[in-house]
Motif scaffolding. Structure first.
Motif, short mmCIF file in Angstrom:
data_model
loop_
_atom_site.label_atom_id
_atom_site.label_comp_id
_atom_site.label_asym_id
_atom_site.label_seq_id
_atom_site.Cartn_x
_atom_site.Cartn_y
_atom_site.Cartn_z
N ASN A 2 48.06 38.86 45.75
CA ASN A 2 47.30 40.09 45.57
C ASN A 2 46.63 40.47 46.89
O ASN A 2 45.45 40.25 47.08
N ILE A 7 39.40 46.08 49.28
CA ILE A 7 38.92 45.83 47.92
C ILE A 7 37.60 46.56 47.76
O ILE A 7 36.69 46.40 48.60
N ALA A 30 42.38 47.83 45.79
CA ALA A 30 42.04 47.29 44.46
C ALA A 30 40.59 47.66 44.21
O ALA A 30 39.72 47.40 45.04
N GLN A 100 40.71 34.89 38.79
CA GLN A 100 41.81 35.40 39.61
C GLN A 100 41.30 35.64 41.03
O GLN A 100 40.11 35.94 41.22
N PHE A 102 41.88 37.76 44.73
CA PHE A 102 42.47 38.92 45.40
C PHE A 102 42.03 38.88 46.86
O PHE A 102 40.94 38.41 47.17
#
Ligand code: FAD
Length: 301
Positions: A2, A7, A30, A100, A102
């Motif tokens: 990712n 971000i 993201a 998760q 990123f």
């Protein structure tokens, strides 16, 4: 993996407007949001031209649907719990509450602020009868019997003078704080009553204020008003990323969203550590996005 150009943490007006600008600049973005925007307690947002009176929920829905038009923007409904960057890496890593990870070259912090109140049960009325911004909600409360709740002289005077424009039927409650004679006189001259007694509770139903009970048991009938809360940033991301802070605790920036930490940008209320408005937050987010895209362009050209 990712991996993104940027971000964006927070899909309030600041984060969404930044993402729109960056998506349109063909950057891979993201954007994360966990629905904790402080205006979620109210039914109507005012003063945003073309969207006056919209619900905060619809404002966010429209924003996200516009972002979804751009294939390089990914939206995630989740909480970011940590951000880090190791010294020999070019990338920041953010971690979500569901573990998760990123990665991105740039980070935009747009997680807003939250309020802290010193009055019991005020949250039942905040966003319905009591507000903190007269520009946002003064019109709806115009000419009503209003209260100003502020527990310092500076805040009491500032808020009372401002709100007087929308209603001159005003009572100031300081919830235990003393006012100087000079300060109190400024208000009394305008027939604004000042009561320094502690507040026991607010009374009404379903968020519709009817009165305020003081410690003595006296009930002050009021249908709405304005309160001056304390504001705080809801996380330590700026500290974690070793951004510099000014003497009032605000994150130091270049005025265009760049912090003192390379690759870390900030926008909206989080930047100031205090309240603003949808319009200001959108502008801040957009400004930060111009900086992010400029920096990526220069670094990669
Ligand atoms: C009761 C009330 C009424 C208001 N009325 C008006 C009005 O009428 N007009 C007006 O112009 N302004 C109004 N405002 C002010 C307006 O809501 C703010 O100025 C504006 O929303 C600030 O935008 P922002 O993007 O900086 O922050 P926010 O809108 O607070 O957005 C921050 C976002 O970050 C997300 N977030 C936070 N932490 C995390 C995390 N760790 N991980 C993932 N996501 C995270 C939150 O979910 C949130 O959506 C009102 C505010 C309140 C409280």
């Amino acid at each position: 993996m990712n991996i993104f150009d940027c971000i964006v943490i927070g899909a309030g007006p600041a984060g969404m407007s930044a993402s729109l600008t960056l998506g349109r600049a063909r950057r891979k973005i993201a954007i994360f949001d966990d629905g904790t925007n402080r205006n979620r307690v109210t039914q109507e947002s005012h003063g945003f031209i073309t969207r006056d009176g919209i619900t905060p929920h619809e404002f966010k829905e429209i924003g996200i649907s516009e972002l979804r038009r751009y294939p390089s923007i990914s939206f995630y409904k989740t909480t970011i719990i940590d951000i880090e960057k190791s010294e020999n890496s070019k990338l920041f890593t953010v971690e979500t509450s569901d573990k998760q990870k990123f990665h991105a070259e740039k980070i935009l912090l747009a997680t807003g602020v939250q309020e802290e109140f010193s009055v019991p049960n005020i949250k039942e009325y905040y966003g319905k009868s009591l507000f903190s911004c007269p520009y946002c909600d003064g019109w709806e409360l115009r000419d009503q019997p209003l209260v100003v709740i502020a527990n310092s002289e500076e805040h009491a005077l500032h808020m009372a003078k401002l709100v007087f424009n929308w209603s001159n039927d005003l009572i100031v409650l300081t919830n235990g704080a003393k006012l100087s004679l000079v300060g109190a006189n400024e208000l009394i001259q305008r027939n604004i009553k000042v009561l320094t007694e502690s507040i026991k509770s607010l009374q009404g139903e379903n968020g519709v204020l009817k009165g305020i009970e003081l410690a003595s048991g006296e009930i002050i009938p009021r249908t709405g008003g304005f309160v001056v809360p304390s504001f705080y940033r809801p996380n330590k991301f700026a500290e974690r990323l070793k951004c510099e802070f000014g003497e009032n605790g605000e994150v130091v920036t270049d005025g265009n969203g760049r912090t003192t930490q390379k690759g870390v940008y900030i926008g909206g209320e989080m930047e100031k550590g205090g309240p603003s408005s949808l319009m200001f937050a959108v502008a801040d987010g957009s400004k930060a996005a111009f900086s992010i895209n400029t920096d990526i362009t220069v670094e990669r050209f």
